[in-house]
Write a protein that holds these residues in place. Structure first.
Motif, PDB file in Angstrom:
ATOM      1  N   THR A 117      50.554  56.355  73.626  1.00 16.63           N
ATOM      2  CA  THR A 117      51.746  55.952  72.849  1.00 16.63           C
ATOM      3  C   THR A 117      52.881  56.954  72.992  1.00 16.63           C
ATOM      4  O   THR A 117      53.777  57.012  72.137  1.00 16.63           O
ATOM      5  CB  THR A 117      51.368  55.827  71.358  1.00 16.63           C
ATOM      6  OG1 THR A 117      50.885  57.096  70.871  1.00 16.63           O
ATOM      7  CG2 THR A 117      50.285  54.773  71.152  1.00 16.63           C
ATOM      8  N   ASN A 118      52.854  57.756  74.048  1.00 11.33           N
ATOM      9  CA  ASN A 118      53.828  58.846  74.180  1.00 11.33           C
ATOM     10  C   ASN A 118      55.274  58.346  74.195  1.00 11.33           C
ATOM     11  O   ASN A 118      56.172  59.035  73.695  1.00 11.33           O
ATOM     12  CB  ASN A 118      53.533  59.643  75.444  1.00 11.33           C
ATOM     13  CG  ASN A 118      54.368  60.907  75.522  1.00 11.33           C
ATOM     14  OD1 ASN A 118      54.136  61.860  74.771  1.00 11.33           O
ATOM     15  ND2 ASN A 118      55.351  60.925  76.422  1.00 11.33           N
ATOM     16  N   HIS A 121      56.887  58.466  70.681  1.00  8.59           N
ATOM     17  CA  HIS A 121      57.125  59.676  69.880  1.00  8.59           C
ATOM     18  C   HIS A 121      57.388  60.930  70.725  1.00  8.59           C
ATOM     19  O   HIS A 121      57.965  61.888  70.237  1.00  8.59           O
ATOM     20  CB  HIS A 121      55.921  59.946  68.970  1.00  8.59           C
ATOM     21  CG  HIS A 121      54.601  59.843  69.693  1.00  8.59           C
ATOM     22  ND1 HIS A 121      54.178  60.775  70.610  1.00  8.59           N
ATOM     23  CD2 HIS A 121      53.638  58.885  69.622  1.00  8.59           C
ATOM     24  CE1 HIS A 121      52.989  60.416  71.057  1.00  8.59           C
ATOM     25  NE2 HIS A 121      52.641  59.257  70.506  1.00  8.59           N
ATOM     26  N   HIS A 122      56.955  60.929  71.983  1.00 12.01           N
ATOM     27  CA  HIS A 122      57.140  62.058  72.892  1.00 12.01           C
ATOM     28  C   HIS A 122      56.571  63.374  72.331  1.00 12.01           C
ATOM     29  O   HIS A 122      57.102  64.453  72.585  1.00 12.01           O
ATOM     30  CB  HIS A 122      58.633  62.252  73.233  1.00 12.01           C
ATOM     31  CG  HIS A 122      59.238  61.071  73.900  1.00 12.01           C
ATOM     32  ND1 HIS A 122      59.012  60.769  75.215  1.00 12.01           N
ATOM     33  CD2 HIS A 122      60.060  60.087  73.412  1.00 12.01           C
ATOM     34  CE1 HIS A 122      59.667  59.673  75.537  1.00 12.01           C
ATOM     35  NE2 HIS A 122      60.308  59.238  74.458  1.00 12.01           N
ATOM     36  N   LEU A 123      55.457  63.270  71.575  1.00 12.29           N
ATOM     37  CA  LEU A 123      54.819  64.472  71.036  1.00 12.29           C
ATOM     38  C   LEU A 123      53.900  65.149  72.047  1.00 12.29           C
ATOM     39  O   LEU A 123      53.644  66.351  71.956  1.00 12.29           O
ATOM     40  CB  LEU A 123      54.011  64.115  69.768  1.00 12.29           C
ATOM     41  CG  LEU A 123      54.843  63.744  68.535  1.00 12.29           C
ATOM     42  CD1 LEU A 123      53.934  63.268  67.410  1.00 12.29           C
ATOM     43  CD2 LEU A 123      55.676  64.940  68.086  1.00 12.29           C
TER      44      LEU A 123
END
Length: 517
Positions: A117-118, A121-123
């Motif tokens: 799911t990056n 959110h790009h976490l």
């Protein structure tokens, strides 16, 4: 596809194939191996997924394909390190619960979700794109917060696994060290490669770890075939130490506690590791509330000690033996065996063997065992020794008239009266049926006659009161004294007392007769 990329894919596929082979090989032969093989199968399966997904990723031509194969990699890659650590811990004899498995696999699962799911959110990756210079399948990436958490966890697992194996090197027998060596290098190779990758010492845009995992696979394969990795495994000494049922304390040369096992902790709950370095005498006083009953010495000693814990008395057999630590330092080993129940059983058996069950006084066997030494000692110093044989008059009539339960009450009643009259040094026992015997060391026949009459009068004056009525009871006695002029035995002396008792019965009962030779 250029030759360099082909070489990368070949190395990664080689790692995948070797791990697949290892996993299948161990799986097919799992019935011949210990339970550790199950951990290894799952471990190699995760690496296999990681490697093949990495190989397919290097054949990707656009960003969606790269992202897809990266997600597939994260099905195997994040769990490989914790699975490797669990495999090492199981190999070294650690007891692992379900909580361990859940705690070790939580972060890898979150990492997989984060990568999948990056884009939302790009976490995990702040930037994940095709390298603008090298092009696909090379990737330019900037790591995010979760990537750092995931990386620290991964390195921690590999480092702890490496350290655990290394810490067991010295205490492991030489026959098993090849296994440890393969496990050490198997953890060291990917750990160093991953570190070099993070600091930028490897080709840009490509994860080099799958390219070197074939080295780890060859090491494991060598260990399985040469040192029987899953067939024979060393048992950790601390596992043996803590599985011993006896409590064990280890003291250094100054008799300070430096170690104890789990059984010792169960025996003495107040014992804690905070007591390490304390003098044993001080620790024992804290545990027992009293000094240790004997001097602790650097020698082999076996003794029994009593201690009250939680208002309960416990008895331990303590064995001490000299112990030599590393660097020729001396110490002491204390082994505690709980013999409380054994002692209780011993006392119970002794009581059953030497005490009359009904009257709770000595039986015939105990009388002879205890009186023979006194009799022989009296003969050696020419001291008087007197025997009184006593018999309840008309006891059979009581049984026939009132029943055996009343007869038993009468026996207990008579014994109670006699015991109230006894003096120190007298040995009183049930000789058989309604007969009793009394040994009086240091007493003459005249003293014996006087005491026998005292007993007779006390019994005559105290009838037995029952629900069936008042039962009068009388006593007949025969008294005899040992003769120092002959080699008389205790049995001969008893025979003389028996003749005197027979005379008392013949003369009308309720009287005392003295043997006259």
């Amino acid at each position: 596809m250029n030759s360099q990329l082909t070489a990368y894919i070949t190395l990664i596929c080689t790692s995948g194939v070797l791990n697949l082979y290892l996993g299948l090989n161990v799986f097919l032969r799992r019935h011949k191996y210990t339970n550790i093989a199950q951990f290894f199968i799952v471990y190699t399966a995760s690496i296999t997924i990681y490697c093949f997904a990495a190989a397919f990723g290097l054949m990707a031509t656009d960003l969606p394909q790269l992202k897809f194969w990266t997600i597939i990699q994260y099905i195997g890659m994040p769990v490989s390190s914790p699975l490797g650590l669990l495999f090492i811990m199981k190999y070294l004899g650690f007891k692992l619960s379900k909580k361990w498995y859940i705690s070790f696999l939580t972060i890898p699962f979150v990492s997989l979700v984060m990568v999948a799911t990056n884009d939302l959110h790009h976490l995990h990756y702040r930037v994940f794109e095709i390298d603008p210079i090298l092009g696909a399948p090379f990737v330019r990436q900037e790591i995010g917060l979760w990537y750092m958490i995931h990386g620290v966890f991964t390195f921690a697992c590999m480092f702890v696994a490496f350290f655990l194996v290394l810490s067991r090197w010295r205490e492991t027998a030489k026959e098993y060290r090849p296994q440890l060596l393969s496990l050490l290098l198997g953890q060291l190779v990917p750990m160093i490669t991953a570190f070099l990758y993070l600091i930028g010492f490897t080709p840009p845009g490509i994860d080099p770890v799958p390219m070197v995992l074939w080295l780890s696979s060859l090491l494991y394969l060598w260990a399985i075939n040469s040192s029987r990795l899953f067939s024979l495994m060393p048992i950790a000494k601390d596992a043996i130490f803590n599985s011993i049922n006896d409590g064990v304390m280890v003291l250094d040369e100054s008799y300070r506690i430096i170690e104890f096992n789990q059984s010792c902790k169960r025996m003495f709950p107040p014992l804690t590791k905070s007591m390490f370095g304390m003098d044993f005498a001080e620790v024992w006083h804290d545990l027992a509330g009293a000094p240790f009953p004997s001097k602790i010495e650097n020698a082999v000693i076996t003794e029994e000690v009593e201690i009250v814990l939680d208002h309960e008395k416990r008895i331990y057999q303590v064995r001490t033996s000299a112990l030599e630590h590393a660097n020729n330092r001396k110490g002491l080993l204390l082994i505690f065996t709980d013999i409380t129940e054994l002692k209780r059983l011993q006392v119970k058996l002794e009581r059953q063997a030497y005490y009359d069950e009904l009257t709770q006084i000595y039986n015939r066997r105990a009388f002879f065992q205890k009186s023979v030494p006194d009799f022989e000692a009296a003969k050696e110093v020419s001291a008087p020794f007197t025997i009184i044989l006593m018999d309840i008059d008309y006891f059979k009539k009581v049984n026939d008239t009132f029943g055996h339960h009343v007869g038993d009450q009468l026996l207990v009643h008579v014994v109670s009266i006699c015991r109230s009259q006894l003096k120190e040094g007298m040995l009183f026992a049930r000789y058989g049926g309604e007969e009793f015997v009394l040994a009086m060391k240091g007493c003459t026949v005249f003293e014996g006659e006087t005491f026998a009459n005292q007993l007779r009068k006390a019994i005559e004056e105290q009838p037995l009161i029952t629900t069936d009525g008042v039962i009068s009871v009388t006593f007949s006695s025969g008294v005899a004294e040992s003769s120092n002029e002959t080699n008389e035995t205790l049995y001969q002396l008893l025979n003389k007392a028996d003749k005197a008792l027979y005379a008392a019965k013949r003369e009308g009962r309720n009287q005392v007769q003295v043997y006259v030779g």
